[in-house]
Design a protein around this motif. Structure first.
Motif, short mmCIF file in Angstrom:
data_model
loop_
_atom_site.label_atom_id
_atom_site.label_comp_id
_atom_site.label_asym_id
_atom_site.label_seq_id
_atom_site.Cartn_x
_atom_site.Cartn_y
_atom_site.Cartn_z
N TYR A 194 0.81 -1.22 0.00
CA TYR A 194 0.00 0.00 0.00
C TYR A 194 0.84 1.26 0.00
O TYR A 194 0.39 2.31 -0.45
CB TYR A 194 -1.05 0.01 1.12
N GLU A 196 3.63 1.42 -1.76
CA GLU A 196 3.93 1.52 -3.19
C GLU A 196 2.71 2.04 -3.95
O GLU A 196 2.84 2.85 -4.86
CB GLU A 196 4.35 0.15 -3.72
N ALA A 197 1.54 1.55 -3.53
CA ALA A 197 0.32 2.00 -4.19
C ALA A 197 0.13 3.49 -4.00
O ALA A 197 -0.28 4.20 -4.92
CB ALA A 197 -0.88 1.24 -3.64
N ALA A 198 0.46 3.98 -2.80
CA ALA A 198 0.32 5.42 -2.55
C ALA A 198 1.29 6.20 -3.43
O ALA A 198 0.96 7.25 -3.96
CB ALA A 198 0.58 5.73 -1.08
N ARG A 199 2.49 5.63 -3.59
CA ARG A 199 3.47 6.30 -4.44
C ARG A 199 2.97 6.30 -5.88
O ARG A 199 3.13 7.27 -6.61
CB ARG A 199 4.81 5.58 -4.33
N ALA A 200 2.35 5.19 -6.28
CA ALA A 200 1.81 5.10 -7.64
C ALA A 200 0.68 6.09 -7.82
O ALA A 200 0.34 6.46 -8.93
CB ALA A 200 1.32 3.69 -7.92
N GLY A 201 0.04 6.50 -6.71
CA GLY A 201 -1.02 7.50 -6.80
C GLY A 201 -0.50 8.91 -6.82
O GLY A 201 -1.26 9.86 -6.82
N GLY A 202 0.82 9.06 -6.78
CA GLY A 202 1.41 10.39 -6.88
C GLY A 202 1.69 11.07 -5.56
O GLY A 202 1.98 12.25 -5.53
N SER A 203 1.60 10.32 -4.43
CA SER A 203 1.82 10.95 -3.13
C SER A 203 3.31 11.20 -2.91
O SER A 203 4.14 10.40 -3.31
CB SER A 203 1.30 10.06 -2.01
N MET B 58 5.80 3.63 -14.44
CA MET B 58 5.41 4.52 -13.35
C MET B 58 6.64 5.19 -12.73
O MET B 58 6.51 5.96 -11.81
CB MET B 58 4.71 3.74 -12.23
N LEU B 60 8.73 3.66 -10.78
CA LEU B 60 8.69 3.23 -9.38
C LEU B 60 9.68 2.11 -9.12
O LEU B 60 9.52 1.35 -8.16
CB LEU B 60 7.29 2.77 -8.99
N ARG B 89 5.57 12.88 -10.12
CA ARG B 89 4.52 12.70 -9.11
C ARG B 89 3.18 13.21 -9.62
O ARG B 89 2.14 12.72 -9.26
CB ARG B 89 4.89 13.45 -7.84
N ARG B 92 1.85 10.39 -11.97
CA ARG B 92 1.40 9.20 -11.24
C ARG B 92 0.05 9.44 -10.60
O ARG B 92 -0.14 10.42 -9.91
CB ARG B 92 2.37 8.86 -10.12
N GLY B 93 -0.86 8.50 -10.81
CA GLY B 93 -2.16 8.62 -10.17
C GLY B 93 -3.11 9.48 -10.97
O GLY B 93 -4.28 9.18 -11.06
N PHE B 100 -3.09 -2.66 -8.39
CA PHE B 100 -2.09 -3.60 -7.89
C PHE B 100 -2.65 -5.01 -7.80
O PHE B 100 -3.85 -5.24 -7.79
CB PHE B 100 -1.55 -3.13 -6.55
N SER B 106 -2.54 -4.20 -0.67
CA SER B 106 -2.33 -2.88 -1.25
C SER B 106 -3.26 -1.82 -0.67
O SER B 106 -3.30 -0.70 -1.16
CB SER B 106 -2.42 -2.92 -2.78
N HIS B 124 -3.74 15.39 -6.35
CA HIS B 124 -3.83 16.01 -7.68
C HIS B 124 -4.97 17.00 -7.73
O HIS B 124 -5.85 16.92 -8.57
CB HIS B 124 -4.04 14.93 -8.74
#
Lengths: 302, 329
Positions: A194, A196-203, B58, B60, B89, B92-93, B100, B106, B124
């Motif tokens: 989660y 990593e998921a937050a990072r993937a969300g742009g946080s 991504m 990442l 950033r 992303r998102g 995931f 996740s 965002h």
């Protein structure tokens, strides 16, 4: 496939939104806290102590605890002096009540500041790792290799004794725990999906630390804060016992203990009251902290 | 495929994981492109480099070990490999979102589902949406994935696996991304829920017009959802084409043939399935010729020495020596 279809993916039988009424988060925590007997006892004691701190002047006059009166030396309990007088003829009750102010203020402030300072450092070390981690942890090793008491003595001796200096000195003695605690918690968490998921969300990193990692370590942090408040109350007593705390006439539980020690054979109760005050405070904070941890953990819900 | 329509263009991308002891060649010279609104299926065994490719998109990759050694990724006209972190950033998102693999891990156990969906929206928030508007959007997204909005105050542990995967999808969809990367979105779910979730993903993609990369090792899922299919093996795309090219055409890379042969078929009666013998080559020490050569039943001398070139026929391209030879003859 039909585009722009408005069909809901899962519909309830009668096509209506199911209504889930849930009590709010704070209410839920309070409800669970109220069910915990130990926590309620702790809370009650703590409220009593806080009330004493606030209304100290109404319970006993400050002067009676500071001004030395020769004929009251080791006076037994009486209506004028409910808990008797010490070897300098000062009223024990007013010393105890006004001592609560000094002792608790310093202990609580020091535990909050050591928590904030230690958690921040620990989170940074654990989250960023690498060289930053190395730097922080090695500096910490140096800090920890100096005995707490010695360290505090040096700080107090260098900056002279006052409440802010005491708070700083105690913070420096106690923040190391938090760094290690939070760092190890964070090390476990940064690999979680989660995060990593937050990072993937742009946080951003700061956001991830504040909104994902800290709440997950809040349980252990909270228990540690309460444990620390109680051990800081005791530590502060130790400091005043060896004369490192506030200057002489100011009432403090630890210095009361140390001066009462001389007359322990003649007036044993003089030792009991400040000791009891220290124990009760530590005990109530511990009880409440334990209860709070249980109540705040969402995984223990239902 | 005209250039204007391409939203994602990957050229000759190579990624390695470098540690003190060894270098793992995870992605080796991948070239791919994706049009707006299209869905690409990325198929391959575990360890073929599918997830690494997704993480590279991504940006990442694990900071200290993962490195892009060559190639470019052009997303909506920008090479995202060179973008500074702060700008990445923002993408992303918002522009690229990811679903995931495992809904059990996740989601953050101590935050409510609503808070987690709102997070990407808050991050965002260029338009300056108010709190109420964000809440309204959270409700809307939850309805979209079929969860009653009133449940947003609940915690992940109060949801079942399938419902959690919906939440994960809701998080990915909250900002209406242009590109959705679904990394094996159904592997952790049981079959009935799999079908529901797939239906939903397909439905949402069509409704919102999102482009999608579907990473999976399930050929059934690919047949159901994808326009284009890329088969990955040892970090290379060994076969690329439209879904018809891969499923209907007779000419295939021996590895793709092997994949199909190892699936049970409803129509023909077979006593045993035919697995592809052997294991993936060690990614720290790849064969110098064709990476599949050691396991290939139709391996020739040239395969062991020379890496094959891509053989293209219309939309269908195969990286194998077999077809070059048949053309020469």
């Amino acid at each position: 496939m039909a585009k722009n279809s408005t069909r809901p993916v899962v519909a309830t039988l009668d096509g209506e939104d199911i209504n889930f009424k849930r009590p709010s988060q704070t209410k839920e925590i309070l409800r669970r806290l109220r069910k915990n007997k130990g926590a309620m006892i702790g809370l009650f004691l703590l409220i009593c102590i806080v009330l004493v701190v606030i209304f100290a002047d109404f319970i006993a006059p400050y002067e009676a605890g500071v001004v030395q009166v020769a004929e009251n030396k080791l006076a037994p309990m009486s209506p004028e002096h409910p808990l008797g007088c010490d070897s300098y003829g000062r009223d024990v009750l007013s010393r105890l009540v006004h001592g609560a102010r000094n002792s608790l203020l310093v202990a609580v402030a020091a535990s909050i500041s050591s928590c904030l300072f230690g958690c921040t450092l620990g989170a940074i070390a654990g989250y960023f790792g690498g060289k930053i981690d190395m730097l922080i942890m090695r500096a910490l090793d140096i800090f920890m290799s100096i005995p707490d008491l010695l360290f505090t003595m040096v700080v107090v001796a260098a900056l002279s004794s006052s409440i802010p200096v005491l708070i700083i000195a105690m913070t420096l003695a106690y923040f190391t725990n938090y760094v290690r605690l939070v760092r190890s918690g964070v090390l476990n968490l940064v690999d979680q999906e989660y995060v990593e998921a937050a990072r993937a969300g742009g946080s951003s990193s700061a956001r991830i630390i504040i909104s994902h990692i800290i709440p997950n370590t809040l349980g252990i942090i909270l228990v540690n804060v309460t444990l620390n408040v109680s051990s800081l109350v005791i530590y502060q007593s130790t400091l005043s016992f060896i004369g490192l705390s506030l200057p002489a006439p100011a009432p403090e539980w630890g210095s009361m203990l140390s001066s009462a020690r001389v007359d322990m054979m003649r007036a044993p109760l003089l030792v009991v009251f400040p000791a009891l005050a220290i124990v009760l405070t530590a005990f109530s904070v511990n009880l409440l902290g334990d209860g709070l941890r249980d109540a705040m953990d969402p995984r223990l819900k239902n | 495929m005209s250039n204007a329509e391409k939203m994602l263009d990957i050229k000759d991308l190579s990624v390695v994981y470098k540690t003190d002891l060894e270098t793992v060649y995870a992605v080796n010279g991948v070239t791919l492109s994706l049009e707006k609104g299209a869905t690409l299926g990325l198929v391959g065994e575990t360890g073929a480099g599918k997830t690494t490719l997704a993480l590279t998109l991504m940006r990442l990759l694990p900071e200290r070990t993962g490195k892009v050694t060559s190639g470019s990724i052009t997303f909506e006209g920008e090479n995202i490999i060179d973008l500074p972190e702060a700008q990445m950033r923002k993408i992303r998102g918002d522009k690229i979102a990811m679903i995931f693999q495992d809904p059990m891990t996740s989601l953050n156990p101590v935050l409510t589902v609503g808070e987690q969906i709102a997070e990407a929206l808050l991050v965002h928030n260029e338009v300056g949406r108010s709190k109420e508007e964000i809440e309204a959007r959270v409700d809307e997204t939850l309805t979209l994935v079929g969860i009653p909005p009133a449940r947003k105050r609940e915690y992940p542990h109060q949801f079942s696996g399938g419902m959690r995967q919906r939440v994960v999808i809701a998080i990915a969809l909250s900002c209406e991304p242009d590109l959705l990367i679904a990394d094996e979105p159904t592997t952790a779910l049981d079959v009935t829920i799999q079908a529901q979730v797939l239906m939903m993903i397909r439905d949402l993609r069509d409704r919102l017009g999102t482009s999608m990369i579907m990473i999976t090792h399930d050929l059934g899922i690919v047949a159901q959802t994808c326009d284009n299919v890329a088969v990955m093996y040892a970090g290379e795309i060994i076969e690329l084409g439209t879904a018809e090219d891969i499923f209907a055409h007779t000419m295939h890379h021996p590895y793709t043939d092997g994949l199909f042969a190892s699936l049970p078929n409803l129509k023909s009666k077979t006593a045993r399935l035919q697995p592809i013998t052997g294991l993936m080559p060690d990614p720290t020490n790849l064969p110098k010729g064709c990476k599949f050569a050691p396991r290939c039943s139709r391996c020739m001398e040239i395969c062991k020495e020379v890496p094959p070139e891509v053989y293209t026929e219309g939309t269908h391209s195969i990286r194998c020596h077999l077809f070059h030879q048949s053309k020469e003859n």
